[in-house]
Motif scaffolding. Structure first.
Motif: not given
Length: 168
Positions: A12-25, A162-168
């Motif tokens: 839910x916290x990831x979704x609140x941040x805009x959802x899945x974040x793609x990764x690019x190298x 992971x700490x960025x996804x603490x529930x609000x």
């Protein structure tokens, strides 16, 4: 439709941040020079790096996309990564970008570390697309990922802690 992951506060916290974040190298892990960043290419002696191709010493790389569905959701993680390929495949792909025929599907070697999912040096199957899109990468035994693996990869790549996804 609700996802079973909706019960997980991290999801839910990831979704609140805009959802899945793609990764690019930006470059293969073995690239010995500076990052390309916003520049169209980097050239150091005979070595060259563009957004899609890399030549470093005697090694040749293509950028490909690994798409991994996330278990329990309808979303997928996209990872733009680098694959070491034989010279024949590299130059066939270069010819294809200039209007030549599409290379045959080929095996390559993973040139970025995506631990915990796969180690650098793992075999990768490349499937070339007819519409000019990046080749699709496939890694044996890796069809989808769990939320925990997604979060592990985010932390390892510096994308999100992971700490960025603490529930609000």
């Amino acid at each position: 439709m609700a996802s079973p992951l909706d019960l997980d506060p991290r999801w839910r916290a990831l979704q609140e941040r805009g959802g899945v974040i793609d990764i690019g190298f930006d470059h293969p892990s073995e690239w010995p020079h500076s990052e390309r960043g916003d520049a169209p290419f980097v050239k150091e002696g005979e070595d060259q790096l563009t957004s899609e191709l890399c030549r470093a010493g005697d090694l040749r790389y293509l950028r490909a996309v690994l798409s991994l569905p996330i278990r329990g959701s309808e979303e997928a993680l996209g990872v733009a990564l680098w694959i070491e390929v034989p010279h024949t495949v590299f130059y066939a792909y270069l010819d294809h970008l200039d209007g030549g025929t599409l290379p045959a599907n080929e095996l390559g070697i993973l040139a970025n570390d995506i631990t915990p999912l796969a180690d650098m040096g793992s075999p990768v199957t490349l499937a070339f697309e007819t519409d000019g899109a990046r080749p699709q990468a496939g890694i044996d035994g890796l069809a989808d990922i769990s939320l925990d693996h997604l979060l592990d990869l985010y932390e390892a790549s510096g994308t999100l802690a992971r700490s960025d996804l603490k529930p609000s």
